[in-house]
Enzyme design. Structure first.
Site, PDB file in Angstrom:
ATOM      1  N   SER A  28       7.636   2.613   6.272  1.00  0.00           N
ATOM      2  CA  SER A  28       7.901   3.477   5.123  1.00  0.00           C
ATOM      3  C   SER A  28       8.193   4.913   5.575  1.00  0.00           C
ATOM      4  O   SER A  28       9.162   5.157   6.284  1.00  0.00           O
ATOM      5  CB  SER A  28       6.711   3.410   4.163  1.00  0.00           C
ATOM      6  OG  SER A  28       7.033   3.971   2.907  1.00  0.00           O
ATOM      7  N   ASP A  65      10.833  -4.993  -2.749  1.00  0.00           N
ATOM      8  CA  ASP A  65      10.178  -3.696  -2.515  1.00  0.00           C
ATOM      9  C   ASP A  65      10.424  -2.753  -3.696  1.00  0.00           C
ATOM     10  O   ASP A  65      11.557  -2.360  -3.950  1.00  0.00           O
ATOM     11  CB  ASP A  65      10.721  -3.068  -1.224  1.00  0.00           C
ATOM     12  CG  ASP A  65       9.889  -1.883  -0.743  1.00  0.00           C
ATOM     13  OD1 ASP A  65       9.292  -1.191  -1.590  1.00  0.00           O
ATOM     14  OD2 ASP A  65       9.854  -1.644   0.478  1.00  0.00           O
ATOM     15  N   HIS A 115       6.401  -3.931  -0.786  1.00  0.00           N
ATOM     16  CA  HIS A 115       6.297  -2.844   0.187  1.00  0.00           C
ATOM     17  C   HIS A 115       5.093  -3.121   1.084  1.00  0.00           C
ATOM     18  O   HIS A 115       4.016  -2.537   0.907  1.00  0.00           O
ATOM     19  CB  HIS A 115       6.135  -1.515  -0.557  1.00  0.00           C
ATOM     20  CG  HIS A 115       6.437  -0.312   0.275  1.00  0.00           C
ATOM     21  ND1 HIS A 115       7.681  -0.062   0.823  1.00  0.00           N
ATOM     22  CD2 HIS A 115       5.648   0.729   0.656  1.00  0.00           C
ATOM     23  CE1 HIS A 115       7.651   1.076   1.485  1.00  0.00           C
ATOM     24  NE2 HIS A 115       6.431   1.575   1.407  1.00  0.00           N
TER      25      HIS A 115
END
Length: 279
Positions: free
Chosen positions: A172, A224, A257
């Site tokens: 991320s 995600d 995610h």
């Protein structure tokens, strides 16, 4: 790239020590050349912090005679400990490598109401398409890149690792920093692993990219909701078409995610390919 120490004046040496490493005591620099020696020692043994207070740095794997180093930078609000299990698993599979898991400094994050948390850079709104014109977070991303790159430099000096035997990786926010760090480093790394990440501040980053032949693999979840799959695909397109980066592979998974076992297997395969045990 750091200016050679012999080209710096004493005033410039002191300024670098103060600004980059928060060193303010020069009482031990009495003889001619002492300041130069001090800066060289600090460059080779201390990370660049720019006065920020970074969290725990985990070092795992081969701490005797590693032949390569891999960084794994966490995402927003997390820490090195959040990726500790993954680090140990990768170290088990590739015992010839050293794995470094840094922790970002705590800072107010706009999208979370200004709450302070570990963050490599501030995020002001939801991540969406339209990356080409974005410069948001650029300055903080560069500072974070300096820290990660200098942590690697210290490790390569300590263990005698070749500077090119490096993989920058992250998840991320950490993936965005890994991309920036690896693509703009003055020594091209062996590879970059971008997990659930994107090319942050693309308008600022693209002109700075110098390592266009470095192998990159992007790993991303189809579901995600934080960094949408379309954003990751747009990042790949910008890297290839706008920046001229040659090797950007893309792997998708049925996940949100997060990370899944197959992704970790693929990550290990990527690392072992670009950092083979025998070279």
């Amino acid at each position: 790239m750091s200016t050679p120490i012999e080209q710096l004046s004493n005033a410039q040496i002191k300024e670098e020590l103060r600004a980059l490493y928060a060193v303010t005591d020069f009482g031990d620099c009495i003889e001619v050349g002492d300041l130069q020696k001090k800066l060289q020692t600090v460059r080779d043994t201390a990370p660049i912090t720019h006065g920020l207070r970074y969290g725990t740095l985990l070092e795992m794997g081969n701490k005797k005679n590693p032949t390569g180093v891999v960084t794994l930078a966490h995402g927003l609000g997390d820490s090195a400990h959040g990726w500790e299990d993954v680090g140990y698993e990768l170290a088990r599979r590739m015992p010839y490598l050293l794995f470094l898991l840094p922790t970002a400094p705590s800072r107010p994050v706009t999208i979370n109401g200004g709450m302070k948390m570990p963050a490599w850079y501030d995020i002001t709104d939801m991540i969406g398409e339209g990356l080409r014109s974005s410069r948001r977070g650029a300055a903080e991303i560069h500072l974070s890149g300096d820290y990660v790159r200098s942590v690697v430099h210290v490790a390569t000096k300590k263990y005698g690792i070749l500077p090119r035997r490096v993989v920058y990786g992250g998840f991320s926010q950490g993936a965005a920093v890994a991309l920036s760090t690896g693509l703009t480093a003055h020594v091209a790394p062996a590879g970059i692993a971008c997990m659930s990440g994107y090319l942050a501040a693309a308008a600022d980053m693209v002109p700075r990219i110098v390592n266009k032949a470095v192998p990159i693999t992007m790993f991303h979840g189809r579901q995600d909701p934080v960094v949408p799959l379309a954003v990751a695909h747009e990042s790949k397109e910008i890297l290839e078409k706008d920046a001229g980066v040659a090797q950007v592979d893309f792997k998708e998974y049925d996940m949100q995610h997060s990370a899944v076992p197959q992704e970790i297997d693929d990550l290990a395969a990527f690392i072992s390919r670009v950092l083979p045990e025998k070279f």
